[in-house]
Design a protein around this motif. Structure first.
Motif, PDB file in Angstrom:
ATOM      1  N   GLN A 187       0.821  -1.223   0.000  1.00 27.48           N
ATOM      2  CA  GLN A 187       0.000   0.000   0.000  1.00 27.48           C
ATOM      3  C   GLN A 187       0.853   1.270   0.000  1.00 27.48           C
ATOM      4  O   GLN A 187       0.360   2.363   0.248  1.00 27.48           O
ATOM      5  N   LEU A 188       2.139   1.089  -0.232  1.00 22.44           N
ATOM      6  CA  LEU A 188       3.025   2.253  -0.354  1.00 22.44           C
ATOM      7  C   LEU A 188       3.285   2.478  -1.837  1.00 22.44           C
ATOM      8  O   LEU A 188       3.920   1.651  -2.488  1.00 22.44           O
ATOM      9  N   VAL A 189       2.804   3.595  -2.341  1.00 23.49           N
ATOM     10  CA  VAL A 189       2.900   3.815  -3.783  1.00 23.49           C
ATOM     11  C   VAL A 189       4.140   4.650  -4.092  1.00 23.49           C
ATOM     12  O   VAL A 189       4.314   5.750  -3.558  1.00 23.49           O
ATOM     13  N   GLU A 190       4.994   4.102  -4.945  1.00 24.09           N
ATOM     14  CA  GLU A 190       6.265   4.770  -5.297  1.00 24.09           C
ATOM     15  C   GLU A 190       6.030   6.036  -6.120  1.00 24.09           C
ATOM     16  O   GLU A 190       5.075   6.072  -6.906  1.00 24.09           O
ATOM     17  N   PRO A 191       6.888   7.028  -5.982  1.00 21.63           N
ATOM     18  CA  PRO A 191       6.728   8.221  -6.828  1.00 21.63           C
ATOM     19  C   PRO A 191       6.961   7.858  -8.294  1.00 21.63           C
ATOM     20  O   PRO A 191       7.759   6.970  -8.576  1.00 21.63           O
ATOM     21  N   VAL A 192       6.278   8.543  -9.190  1.00 24.92           N
ATOM     22  CA  VAL A 192       6.533   8.283 -10.619  1.00 24.92           C
ATOM     23  C   VAL A 192       7.702   9.161 -11.083  1.00 24.92           C
ATOM     24  O   VAL A 192       8.069  10.120 -10.405  1.00 24.92           O
ATOM     25  N   SER A 193       8.264   8.828 -12.226  1.00 26.50           N
ATOM     26  CA  SER A 193       9.438   9.572 -12.710  1.00 26.50           C
ATOM     27  C   SER A 193       9.042  10.996 -13.097  1.00 26.50           C
ATOM     28  O   SER A 193       7.867  11.282 -13.356  1.00 26.50           O
TER      29      SER A 193
END
Ligand code: MIC
Length: 653
Positions: free
Chosen positions: A438-444
């Protein structure tokens, strides 16, 4: 000369000033933490600065406070935050993933790094050798923009721990003992550093309990060394690579010193309605309770829930008691399921809530009127639970579980006789289940280009504030005593929290706990302004900048107090309220609510020195107050807010 841990952390991040106690220093911030109740404002401020991406090593945004979705407001905020994370390059911890501080420590915490968080309990990360500081949202937005964070160099207070905790006594009793000794302003302008052989028996989540509630002592931060226990904690989280040893040098010294023999401690309890109101549980045992509450960032560890579970295992909690369990995170919930502890809790009658802060901040689980609620949360300021006439007592999980069983405040040591129970001494398993889904990574940056912020009708842009006037006639709209908390200035709770992204609306609730007529009275003076008077430690507690922005929007121009809590003072300056200090108690005594204070030539007065003269139009008396604003802060107050200063700065780059 040798350095202690706090000095090492400061030294390695010092970008402005000298490490002399009291001097203004600038620290580079490696990481930022924001939660939803303060984060929406942070993202709006970051947007207003016009910087495309966060400049930190890591920024993480958690949704843990405003979880009840009784209408569109909170979910609007969640979606806004998700879009801001994508656009600006921050991690997004989804609603239900867990409480910011422990999740951050588990997933992103790194010994040797600095962290600034828009939540006063951010120092919890000091548990693993970080320098973590709570601040107002605007200061966090500035750190996201790559700006150093400015504080006055604190004293370092060494607390040597010896011995081992007796059975039925745990980390919460350590910090409650500190609060019993030093009260809620005992560590103002200090970093507390724990060290000594007693550390060996305290896990990283135990240390988190102590570092988290250092905030209740008024501390700037709390630090622990990064020792083998920290390595082991990171190993269990699958992140041993992040470990780096940080210990005080052998010849390190401290500005203040104190010792606690853990083996002499006993179960403690903070009575209503201050975390500093601590006595031994024995002194108040036997009083009937309505609620027993386990969870929050102040007791977030697996062991805290497992101990409570093992205590109630095989029994039913008292039929009068609402036994509310708030798991820290999805990961801990999963682990409690794996070990069978969740079932022990549910069988005994626990009401299991979603992972998050929940009732700690009055987002549900309010107690019945005038009834006792024993809670493992960090603070019990009046009305914070959501019930105006509340009676919240702060306790360890052991005391909470024991009281849930008996239906009255109970010293957990009595369970040995009452239930023939042995101390459970629950510990986190060596191998745990890790859940990062449920931890969403930052997008580029490339992908983020062209992304829009998703602003529903609940997200209202920040008002602009005009510069400080030179002459004012300001009525004293409210006069208060000592230790007024931000919960009293800008209350939380499920009705008010959803307006955190809407300043005009949330302003209707300012000082509601203290004086219900305040808002209506303030509206009469909104254009011409008014003053507010407080005693010592004014604005203690939360980092919420709403406790400055909303009063400012209503018309507060000047605050006069005997002393201020660190974060609140900064928030006042950030939003252009002049925080003046009484030079002597007599002036405080002589100014009454309703008096009109006349300030003349104010801009020049504060620019040319620290004294500010003013007159009481009702009594004809003149007084001298003072300000302790640095040049940087002075600029903000003069120009109406830090945002105006920053906008000008970025415009000239
Ligand atoms: C708190 O415990 O008081 C809070 C709610 O977490 C606050 C932040 C807020 O008001 O949103 C804090 O500790 O700073």
């Amino acid at each position: 000369m040798g350095k202690n841990v706090a000095e090492k952390l400061i030294d390695s991040h010092l970008v402005e000033g000298e490490m002399e106690v009291g001097e203004e220093i600038g620290l580079e911030m490696d990481q930022t933490l924001t939660q939803d109740a303060t984060g929406t404002m942070v993202m709006l401020e970051f947007e207003a600065m016009g910087i495309p991406r966060v400049q930190t090593e890591l920024s993480a945004q958690y949704v843990d406070h405003n979880l009840i979705q009784s209408d569109f407001k909170n979910p609007d905020d969640h979606l806004f935050l998700r879009s801001a994370c994508k656009k600006f390059g921050a991690w997004y911890s989804r609603p239900g993933n867990g409480v910011s501080h422990p999740v951050h420590q588990e997933r992103f915490g790194e010994p040797g790094k600095t962290l600034i968080g828009s939540d006063s309990h951010s120092p919890a990360a000091g548990a693993i050798g970080m320098l973590a500081i709570g601040a107002g949202g605007l200061d966090v937005a500035m750190a996201m923009a790559g700006k150093p964070y400015t504080i006055n160099m604190p004293e370092v207070w060494g607390v040597k721990l010896t011995g081992e905790l007796p059975d039925w006594v745990s980390a919460k009793d350590v910090i409650l003992t500190m609060l019993e000794r030093h009260d809620v302003d005992g560590a103002v302008n200090q970093i507390i550093e724990y060290y000594g052989p007693g550390l060996d028996s305290l896990s990283c989540m135990d240390r988190h309990v102590i570092a988290n509630m250092g905030t209740e002592l008024g501390a700037t931060s709390t630090v622990f060394p990064a020792d083998e226990e920290v390595r082991d904690f990171l190993r269990r989280q699958g992140r041993e690579d992040a470990f780096r040893e940080i210990r005080a040098d052998d010849d390190a010294t401290y500005d203040e010193h104190e010792e606690i023999d853990l083996s002499e401690l006993e179960p403690k309890i903070a009575k209503p309605s201050s975390p500093g109101n601590v006595v031994p549980v024995r002194e108040v045992e036997g009083q009937e309770i309505y609620q027993s509450y386990v969870g929050s960032s102040a007791n977030p560890g697996f062991r805290d829930f497992a101990s409570a579970a093992e205590i109630v295992d095989g029994y039913q909690v008292h039929d009068r008691v609402s036994f509310d369990v708030n798991p820290t995170s999805r990961q801990i919930l999963e682990n409690l399921m794996n070990t069978g502890h969740l079932q022990m809790l549910t069988r005994a009658g626990a009401r299991i809530h979603q992972a998050g802060c929940n009732g700690c901040i009055g987002m549900g689980q309010a107690p019945a009127t005038g009834q006792i609620s024993v809670r493992t949360v960090p603070r019990n300021f009046p009305g914070r639970s959501g019930t105006k006439e509340d009676a919240v007592y702060l306790v360890s999980p052991e005391t909470a579980a024991a009281s849930a069983l008996t239906g009255e405040i109970t010293d957990p040591r009595d369970l040995a006789d009452l239930y023939d129970m042995e101390y459970p001494n629950a510990q986190e398993p060596d191998e745990i289940s890790i859940n990062t889904d449920q931890l969403v990574e930052p997008v580029s940056e490339e992908e983020a280009k062209g992304m829009e912020l998703e602003k529903g009708p609940n997200v209202v842009s920040l008002p602009e504030f005009e510069e400080l006037q030179d002459s004012f006639d300001l009525p004293v709209l409210l006069k208060m005593g000592d230790n007024i908390s931000t919960d009293e200035i800008m209350p939380a709770g499920s009705e008010i929290l959803p307006y955190r992204s809407n300043i005009p609306k949330i302003s209707e609730f300012v000082f509601q706990q203290v004086d219900e007529s305040f808002f209506d009275r303030a509206m009469e003076y909104q254009d011409n302004g008014f003053a507010v008077v407080g005693g010592t430690n004014y604005g203690q507690g939360s980092s919420r900048e709403h406790a400055a922005i909303a009063p400012r929007w209503l018309g507060t121009r000047v605050k006069l107090a005997k002393s201020y809590a660190r974060i609140h003072r900064q928030n006042l300056a950030n939003f252009g309220i002049l925080p003046l200090l009484f030079k002597d108690d007599e002036a405080y005594d002589r100014i009454g609510q309703g008096d009109t204070l006349q300030f003349r030539n104010l801009r020049d007065q504060i620019k040319s020195g620290t004294d500010v003269e003013f007159t009481n139009a009702d009594t004809g008396e003149s007084y001298v107050a003072e300000h302790d604003l640095s040049d940087r802060e002075l600029k903000m107050v003069l120009s109406g807010s830090q945002i105006s200063v920053v906008k000008e700065e970025f415009a000239t780059v």
